[in-house]
Design an enzyme around this catalytic site. Sequence first.
Site, PDB file in Angstrom:
ATOM      1  N   ARG A 195      -9.000  -4.207   2.020  1.00 15.83           N
ATOM      2  CA  ARG A 195      -9.415  -5.473   2.619  1.00 15.83           C
ATOM      3  C   ARG A 195     -10.934  -5.494   2.737  1.00 15.83           C
ATOM      4  O   ARG A 195     -11.583  -4.467   2.855  1.00 15.83           O
ATOM      5  CB  ARG A 195      -8.786  -5.650   4.002  1.00 15.83           C
ATOM      6  CG  ARG A 195      -7.265  -5.669   3.995  1.00 15.83           C
ATOM      7  CD  ARG A 195      -6.730  -5.776   5.414  1.00 15.83           C
ATOM      8  NE  ARG A 195      -5.265  -5.827   5.446  1.00 15.83           N
ATOM      9  CZ  ARG A 195      -4.483  -4.761   5.544  1.00 15.83           C
ATOM     10  NH1 ARG A 195      -5.031  -3.553   5.635  1.00 15.83           N
ATOM     11  NH2 ARG A 195      -3.173  -4.886   5.572  1.00 15.83           N
ATOM     12  N   LYS A 219      -5.633  -2.261   9.558  1.00 18.26           N
ATOM     13  CA  LYS A 219      -5.194  -3.014  10.727  1.00 18.26           C
ATOM     14  C   LYS A 219      -4.505  -2.084  11.718  1.00 18.26           C
ATOM     15  O   LYS A 219      -3.799  -1.159  11.333  1.00 18.26           O
ATOM     16  CB  LYS A 219      -4.230  -4.131  10.299  1.00 18.26           C
ATOM     17  CG  LYS A 219      -4.908  -5.267   9.541  1.00 18.26           C
ATOM     18  CD  LYS A 219      -3.922  -6.395   9.266  1.00 18.26           C
ATOM     19  CE  LYS A 219      -4.613  -7.579   8.608  1.00 18.26           C
ATOM     20  NZ  LYS A 219      -3.664  -8.708   8.353  1.00 18.26           N
ATOM     21  N   HIS A 292     -10.315 -11.335  -1.313  1.00 19.68           N
ATOM     22  CA  HIS A 292      -8.872 -11.142  -1.173  1.00 19.68           C
ATOM     23  C   HIS A 292      -8.159 -11.307  -2.514  1.00 19.68           C
ATOM     24  O   HIS A 292      -7.140 -10.648  -2.768  1.00 19.68           O
ATOM     25  CB  HIS A 292      -8.297 -12.127  -0.157  1.00 19.68           C
ATOM     26  CG  HIS A 292      -6.958 -11.715   0.381  1.00 19.68           C
ATOM     27  ND1 HIS A 292      -6.782 -10.606   1.187  1.00 19.68           N
ATOM     28  CD2 HIS A 292      -5.723 -12.239   0.202  1.00 19.68           C
ATOM     29  CE1 HIS A 292      -5.502 -10.479   1.491  1.00 19.68           C
ATOM     30  NE2 HIS A 292      -4.846 -11.449   0.902  1.00 19.68           N
ATOM     31  N   ARG A 295      -8.172  -8.131  -4.224  1.00 16.91           N
ATOM     32  CA  ARG A 295      -7.092  -7.277  -3.680  1.00 16.91           C
ATOM     33  C   ARG A 295      -5.783  -7.608  -4.395  1.00 16.91           C
ATOM     34  O   ARG A 295      -5.021  -6.706  -4.761  1.00 16.91           O
ATOM     35  CB  ARG A 295      -6.985  -7.532  -2.179  1.00 16.91           C
ATOM     36  CG  ARG A 295      -5.911  -6.753  -1.440  1.00 16.91           C
ATOM     37  CD  ARG A 295      -6.167  -6.930   0.057  1.00 16.91           C
ATOM     38  NE  ARG A 295      -4.987  -6.748   0.889  1.00 16.91           N
ATOM     39  CZ  ARG A 295      -4.578  -5.580   1.370  1.00 16.91           C
ATOM     40  NH1 ARG A 295      -5.233  -4.480   1.068  1.00 16.91           N
ATOM     41  NH2 ARG A 295      -3.520  -5.508   2.164  1.00 16.91           N
ATOM     42  N   HIS A 318       0.129  -2.476   3.891  1.00 18.79           N
ATOM     43  CA  HIS A 318       1.001  -3.525   4.435  1.00 18.79           C
ATOM     44  C   HIS A 318       1.947  -2.930   5.482  1.00 18.79           C
ATOM     45  O   HIS A 318       2.488  -1.841   5.294  1.00 18.79           O
ATOM     46  CB  HIS A 318       1.837  -4.173   3.326  1.00 18.79           C
ATOM     47  CG  HIS A 318       1.078  -5.163   2.513  1.00 18.79           C
ATOM     48  ND1 HIS A 318       1.487  -5.592   1.273  1.00 18.79           N
ATOM     49  CD2 HIS A 318      -0.089  -5.830   2.756  1.00 18.79           C
ATOM     50  CE1 HIS A 318       0.622  -6.468   0.791  1.00 18.79           C
ATOM     51  NE2 HIS A 318      -0.336  -6.628   1.678  1.00 18.79           N
ATOM     52  N   TYR A 327       4.438  -8.876  -5.403  1.00 18.11           N
ATOM     53  CA  TYR A 327       3.790  -8.257  -6.560  1.00 18.11           C
ATOM     54  C   TYR A 327       4.811  -7.700  -7.547  1.00 18.11           C
ATOM     55  O   TYR A 327       4.564  -7.675  -8.756  1.00 18.11           O
ATOM     56  CB  TYR A 327       2.833  -7.150  -6.097  1.00 18.11           C
ATOM     57  CG  TYR A 327       1.724  -7.681  -5.225  1.00 18.11           C
ATOM     58  CD1 TYR A 327       0.745  -8.515  -5.750  1.00 18.11           C
ATOM     59  CD2 TYR A 327       1.666  -7.367  -3.873  1.00 18.11           C
ATOM     60  CE1 TYR A 327      -0.260  -9.025  -4.955  1.00 18.11           C
ATOM     61  CE2 TYR A 327       0.650  -7.864  -3.068  1.00 18.11           C
ATOM     62  CZ  TYR A 327      -0.300  -8.692  -3.609  1.00 18.11           C
ATOM     63  OH  TYR A 327      -1.296  -9.191  -2.821  1.00 18.11           O
TER      64      TYR A 327
END
Length: 346
Positions: A195, A219, A292, A295, A318, A327
């Site tokens: 990110r 995150k 993004h 990414r 994730h 994906y």
Amino acid sequence: MSLFKNLGKTVKPIPLPAHTMDLPGYVRMPDFIRSYIDHLASKNFSKATMRRYVYDFDSFFQFVAEASGEAIQARDITQEAFLEIDGSGIAAYAEYLALTKQNAPSVINRKLSALQSLFRHLIDIGVLSENPVAKINRPKQAKRDPVYLTKREWDELMQLLPSNVEMNAREAAHYERDRVRDVTLFQLLGYSGMRLSEMTQLTWSAVDFHEGTIRVIGKGNKERVIPLAKPVRVALRKYAAHYSLTMRGAEPIFQKQGKALSPRAVQHILKRHVDRLRPVLPFLERKQITPHKLRHTFATRLATGGVDVLTIQQLLGHESVATTQVYAHIGDQEKKRAIELFDSER
């Protein structure tokens, strides 16, 4: 005098928490919402997430002011008054976002989710028994495949990025200073899948050239290790050598005037190059490339290369594999198109 008896009567100013400095609108929020934002900060939520929550709460209070016809100040709203809202009030807000503001379904759902998370917190601390957002019908969002660059498009972009194409003499002279840095930024985003916020926080101590890895804090303050592709290792070494960097310690990898380069600055850098190369790279007309999207490019290339979804999930950081599943879908599509090339040869 009892210290604890008079604690609430103190006139000594209490400084705002450090996390509020980059949150426009925080001081305008009611006390109970500021307490909620402080709670998120204690849980290591990113500043970007907290900034978005404050923005969405501000949007809700603007609606309240318009709907009531009163000149209310969000700061003056008490928790008791706020808790009087019910499902019909939330439904009216959703309708206002859709019809008056003409927000996209994704934006409406995001703003409702911000409120839902706040109500969930109020339930957790025992001041509310039911979440008024839970039963609201959300607008359906059309599922869209993520925008990404194909290998050919990526190669073309990286070939022209270091050049002075579409630059005048003044722009080219200015670019000379930042050329190596800008190429390194693109390489790291495109070959690591991290990110933007993760990349701008990187320090040299996170890079292990011997093992060929980079340690990323994602995150929720969760750490993951990403293998460094050879083009990135080469780019980082060239970047450090070009700018005479020590490549050690807690120094930010990308910095300006001693401070880490901000996510907004990187976005601006990328946009500037995409805008200048658009006339010579037609695919940039139909693909809005952002950090993004790079990414997405990384993840899609893994999927088309046959990498399993769980591995891609771990590399991207994730929380849920459901987020990564798209994906795999794209990978299947690309494989199908590859086989169709044989059919066209008949």
